[in-house]
Design a protein around this motif. Structure first.
Motif, PDB file in Angstrom:
ATOM      1  N   GLN A   1       0.837  -1.209   0.000  1.00  0.00           N
ATOM      2  CA  GLN A   1       0.000   0.000   0.000  1.00  0.00           C
ATOM      3  C   GLN A   1       0.868   1.253   0.000  1.00  0.00           C
ATOM      4  O   GLN A   1       0.565   2.233  -0.691  1.00  0.00           O
ATOM      5  CB  GLN A   1      -0.931  -0.010   1.220  1.00  0.00           C
ATOM      6  N   ALA A   2       1.966   1.207   0.766  1.00  0.00           N
ATOM      7  CA  ALA A   2       2.895   2.347   0.800  1.00  0.00           C
ATOM      8  C   ALA A   2       3.538   2.551  -0.568  1.00  0.00           C
ATOM      9  O   ALA A   2       3.709   3.688  -1.031  1.00  0.00           O
ATOM     10  CB  ALA A   2       3.964   2.113   1.859  1.00  0.00           C
ATOM     11  N   TYR A   3       3.877   1.458  -1.239  1.00  0.00           N
ATOM     12  CA  TYR A   3       4.463   1.561  -2.582  1.00  0.00           C
ATOM     13  C   TYR A   3       3.456   2.162  -3.563  1.00  0.00           C
ATOM     14  O   TYR A   3       3.816   2.963  -4.432  1.00  0.00           O
ATOM     15  CB  TYR A   3       4.935   0.180  -3.064  1.00  0.00           C
ATOM     16  N   GLN A   4       2.189   1.774  -3.437  1.00  0.00           N
ATOM     17  CA  GLN A   4       1.158   2.340  -4.301  1.00  0.00           C
ATOM     18  C   GLN A   4       1.038   3.841  -4.060  1.00  0.00           C
ATOM     19  O   GLN A   4       0.933   4.636  -5.002  1.00  0.00           O
ATOM     20  CB  GLN A   4      -0.183   1.649  -4.053  1.00  0.00           C
ATOM     21  N   THR A   5       1.089   4.240  -2.804  1.00  0.00           N
ATOM     22  CA  THR A   5       1.057   5.668  -2.471  1.00  0.00           C
ATOM     23  C   THR A   5       2.272   6.382  -3.049  1.00  0.00           C
ATOM     24  O   THR A   5       2.169   7.498  -3.571  1.00  0.00           O
ATOM     25  CB  THR A   5       1.022   5.861  -0.943  1.00  0.00           C
ATOM     26  N   ALA A   6       3.433   5.722  -2.968  1.00  0.00           N
ATOM     27  CA  ALA A   6       4.658   6.317  -3.506  1.00  0.00           C
ATOM     28  C   ALA A   6       4.550   6.528  -5.015  1.00  0.00           C
ATOM     29  O   ALA A   6       5.022   7.541  -5.543  1.00  0.00           O
ATOM     30  CB  ALA A   6       5.854   5.424  -3.180  1.00  0.00           C
ATOM     31  N   VAL A   7       3.928   5.586  -5.705  1.00  0.00           N
ATOM     32  CA  VAL A   7       3.720   5.747  -7.151  1.00  0.00           C
ATOM     33  C   VAL A   7       2.785   6.924  -7.415  1.00  0.00           C
ATOM     34  O   VAL A   7       3.054   7.781  -8.272  1.00  0.00           O
ATOM     35  CB  VAL A   7       3.151   4.447  -7.770  1.00  0.00           C
ATOM     36  N   GLU A   8       1.687   6.984  -6.670  1.00  0.00           N
ATOM     37  CA  GLU A   8       0.709   8.067  -6.857  1.00  0.00           C
ATOM     38  C   GLU A   8       1.317   9.437  -6.577  1.00  0.00           C
ATOM     39  O   GLU A   8       1.019  10.416  -7.267  1.00  0.00           O
ATOM     40  CB  GLU A   8      -0.500   7.835  -5.944  1.00  0.00           C
ATOM     41  N   LYS A   9       2.210   9.503  -5.579  1.00  0.00           N
ATOM     42  CA  LYS A   9       2.830  10.776  -5.210  1.00  0.00           C
ATOM     43  C   LYS A   9       4.161  10.994  -5.939  1.00  0.00           C
ATOM     44  O   LYS A   9       4.893  11.937  -5.636  1.00  0.00           O
ATOM     45  CB  LYS A   9       3.029  10.852  -3.690  1.00  0.00           C
ATOM     46  N   GLU A  10       4.458  10.098  -6.861  1.00  0.00           N
ATOM     47  CA  GLU A  10       5.627  10.213  -7.735  1.00  0.00           C
ATOM     48  C   GLU A  10       6.948  10.308  -6.960  1.00  0.00           C
ATOM     49  O   GLU A  10       7.799  11.139  -7.246  1.00  0.00           O
ATOM     50  CB  GLU A  10       5.470  11.369  -8.719  1.00  0.00           C
ATOM     51  N   TYR A  11       7.093   9.430  -5.994  1.00  0.00           N
ATOM     52  CA  TYR A  11       8.410   9.240  -5.379  1.00  0.00           C
ATOM     53  C   TYR A  11       9.346   8.668  -6.435  1.00  0.00           C
ATOM     54  O   TYR A  11       8.912   8.072  -7.427  1.00  0.00           O
ATOM     55  CB  TYR A  11       8.316   8.256  -4.201  1.00  0.00           C
ATOM     56  N   ARG A  12      10.644   8.825  -6.222  1.00  0.00           N
ATOM     57  CA  ARG A  12      11.645   8.270  -7.124  1.00  0.00           C
ATOM     58  C   ARG A  12      12.107   6.919  -6.563  1.00  0.00           C
ATOM     59  O   ARG A  12      12.360   6.792  -5.374  1.00  0.00           O
ATOM     60  CB  ARG A  12      12.825   9.239  -7.271  1.00  0.00           C
ATOM     61  N   PHE A  13      12.232   5.928  -7.448  1.00  0.00           N
ATOM     62  CA  PHE A  13      12.457   4.549  -7.027  1.00  0.00           C
ATOM     63  C   PHE A  13      13.884   4.076  -7.286  1.00  0.00           C
ATOM     64  O   PHE A  13      14.602   4.582  -8.140  1.00  0.00           O
ATOM     65  CB  PHE A  13      11.480   3.616  -7.748  1.00  0.00           C
ATOM     66  N   PHE A  14      14.265   3.039  -6.518  1.00  0.00           N
ATOM     67  CA  PHE A  14      15.483   2.238  -6.656  1.00  0.00           C
ATOM     68  C   PHE A  14      16.742   2.977  -6.192  1.00  0.00           C
ATOM     69  O   PHE A  14      16.655   3.869  -5.343  1.00  0.00           O
ATOM     70  CB  PHE A  14      15.623   1.661  -8.063  1.00  0.00           C
ATOM     71  N   SER A  15      17.893   2.626  -6.723  1.00  0.00           N
ATOM     72  CA  SER A  15      19.190   3.003  -6.133  1.00  0.00           C
ATOM     73  C   SER A  15      19.373   4.491  -5.905  1.00  0.00           C
ATOM     74  O   SER A  15      19.852   4.924  -4.861  1.00  0.00           O
ATOM     75  CB  SER A  15      20.331   2.476  -7.007  1.00  0.00           C
ATOM     76  N   PHE A  16      19.031   5.314  -6.884  1.00  0.00           N
ATOM     77  CA  PHE A  16      19.194   6.763  -6.770  1.00  0.00           C
ATOM     78  C   PHE A  16      17.897   7.440  -6.325  1.00  0.00           C
ATOM     79  O   PHE A  16      17.764   8.659  -6.398  1.00  0.00           O
ATOM     80  CB  PHE A  16      19.649   7.368  -8.102  1.00  0.00           C
ATOM     81  N   GLY A  17      16.938   6.647  -5.872  1.00  0.00           N
ATOM     82  CA  GLY A  17      15.625   7.178  -5.554  1.00  0.00           C
ATOM     83  C   GLY A  17      15.483   7.652  -4.122  1.00  0.00           C
ATOM     84  O   GLY A  17      16.463   7.871  -3.401  1.00  0.00           O
ATOM     85  N   ASP A  18      14.235   7.809  -3.713  1.00  0.00           N
ATOM     86  CA  ASP A  18      13.905   8.337  -2.399  1.00  0.00           C
ATOM     87  C   ASP A  18      13.951   7.235  -1.334  1.00  0.00           C
ATOM     88  O   ASP A  18      14.195   6.069  -1.641  1.00  0.00           O
ATOM     89  CB  ASP A  18      12.506   8.983  -2.451  1.00  0.00           C
ATOM     90  N   ALA A  19      13.688   7.638  -0.090  1.00  0.00           N
ATOM     91  CA  ALA A  19      13.879   6.733   1.049  1.00  0.00           C
ATOM     92  C   ALA A  19      12.598   6.520   1.835  1.00  0.00           C
ATOM     93  O   ALA A  19      11.626   7.267   1.707  1.00  0.00           O
ATOM     94  CB  ALA A  19      14.973   7.284   1.967  1.00  0.00           C
ATOM     95  N   MET A  20      12.638   5.500   2.664  1.00  0.00           N
ATOM     96  CA  MET A  20      11.529   5.140   3.533  1.00  0.00           C
ATOM     97  C   MET A  20      12.082   4.886   4.931  1.00  0.00           C
ATOM     98  O   MET A  20      13.157   4.292   5.072  1.00  0.00           O
ATOM     99  CB  MET A  20      10.860   3.875   2.972  1.00  0.00           C
TER     100      MET A  20
END
Length: 343
Positions: free
Chosen positions: A321-340
């Motif tokens: 669910q958090a990942y779905q929210t991250a997609v909706e809010k356009e977080y940046r993913f993977f190695s150079f991406g954002d954090a949790m």
């Protein structure tokens, strides 16, 4: 009940959200905060200080990424070959991936640069790689620094303008084929602020192999076999973590690699002792954490062992669910991406 089917750890990710370069400032990445008791916040990574308390222990992995990709030729034919160092298995022996590897035979020599670095192919591995032994003059890592390239993950299509950004600011011990990416968000100034607050900073070592990032191919994830990775935890670090826990401090792991070291070494009662060796620990839902109280991590690939580890810590449904929210809010993913941050 968390499921143990690999397909239940899949999620849809638009390719545009895969970060191709790091944030302008390390600590300017976005930070999703997940409270396991309920609630979510959206912050900036430098705000992490607010979630750490005096007496807590922040555990980081001090491994350093090596320029593990080499371009050279087969001495028998002159044909181009690419070698990717995975892990050191002896003084000058390494397990590697070779491309194109089908024709590279045991006993033949590969040459890199103008011959400053050569290697003999000793044997094949179960994973289709090769064990090689290097021959060179001088110091191995100095030669590698001159000839090798930083091995960015395959989903990053742009060449690194500044290779140091794929290295944590506290990287010390050379040996990883990939960065422990959760640590890329820290700056020396941020670490200083954290320690000034009374948080204890401790370092462990795990040399990251590429196997950690590969998707799980088995339908039943419990059948997946992890690649072993070398780790170390010193007597001083073990003692300080034990003392902090006795005083009520929490253990906050920076990245899944730090988690794997701590949970490999931890006794059933959560205590630690000095240890080194090879770990193939695979943490997935249903496995109990013995030591780690909170986790700082990046967003991971679908169906990866890293996503399964985070799901074991926070619950599969909550994480997806958090990942779905991250997609909706356009977080940046993977190695150079954002954090949790999960507490």
């Amino acid at each position: 009940m968390d499921t143990l089917r690999t397909k239940d750890y899949f999620y849809e990710l638009p390719e545009r959200l895969i970060a191709q370069h790091p944030a302008q400032r390390r600590d300017a990445s976005r930070l999703m905060v997940i409270h396991r008791k309920g609630g979510m916040e959206h912050r900036v990574f430098s705000d992490i200080v607010e979630y750490l308390h005096p007496g807590d222990v922040l555990v980081v992995n001090e491994t350093a990424v090596i320029p593990a990709r080499l371009h050279g030729v087969r001495e028998t034919t002159g044909a181009h070959v690419e070698l990717l160092l995975l892990k050191q298995t002896g003084k000058d022996q390494w397990e590697t991936l070779v491309r194109p590897g089908r024709r590279v035979r045991e006993g033949e020599w590969l040459r890199f640069g103008d011959g400053q670095l050569r290697c003999k192919v000793l044997s094949r591995t179960d994973a289709g790689g090769r064990v090689v032994e290097f021959a060179y003059e001088g110091e191995f890592y100095a030669v590698l620094d001159a000839l090798g390239e930083m091995p960015l993950p395959p989903y990053i299509h742009e060449k690194a303008e500044d290779p140091s950004r794929y290295q944590t600011v506290y990287a010390k011990e050379k040996g990883s084929a990939a960065a422990p990416t959760a640590g890329l968000h820290f700056t020396p100034e941020l670490l200083e602020r954290i320690q000034e607050k009374g948080v204890i900073l401790e370092k462990v070592l795990l040399h990251v192999g590429l196997g950690t990032f590969r998707p799980v191919s088995e339908d039943d994830l419990t059948q997946h076999v992890m690649h072993a990775e070398y780790y170390e935890i010193s007597a001083q670090t073990a003692e300080r973590i034990n003392q902090a826990r006795q005083m009520g401090g929490r253990v906050i792991a920076v990245g899944t690699t730090s988690v794997r070291v701590l949970e490999t070494v931890a006794q059933e009662d959560g205590t630690l002792c000095a240890q080194s060796g090879w770990t193939d620990i695979f943490i997935y839902p249903g496995i109990r954490f013995k030591l780690v109280d909170a986790l700082i991590t990046n967003f991971h690939l679908p169906e990866s062992t890293l996503l399964m580890l985070v799901s074991a810590f926070a619950g599969r449904e909550r994480v997806l669910q958090a990942y779905q929210t991250a997609v909706e809010k356009e977080y940046r993913f993977f190695s150079f991406g954002d954090a949790m941050y999960i507490d």
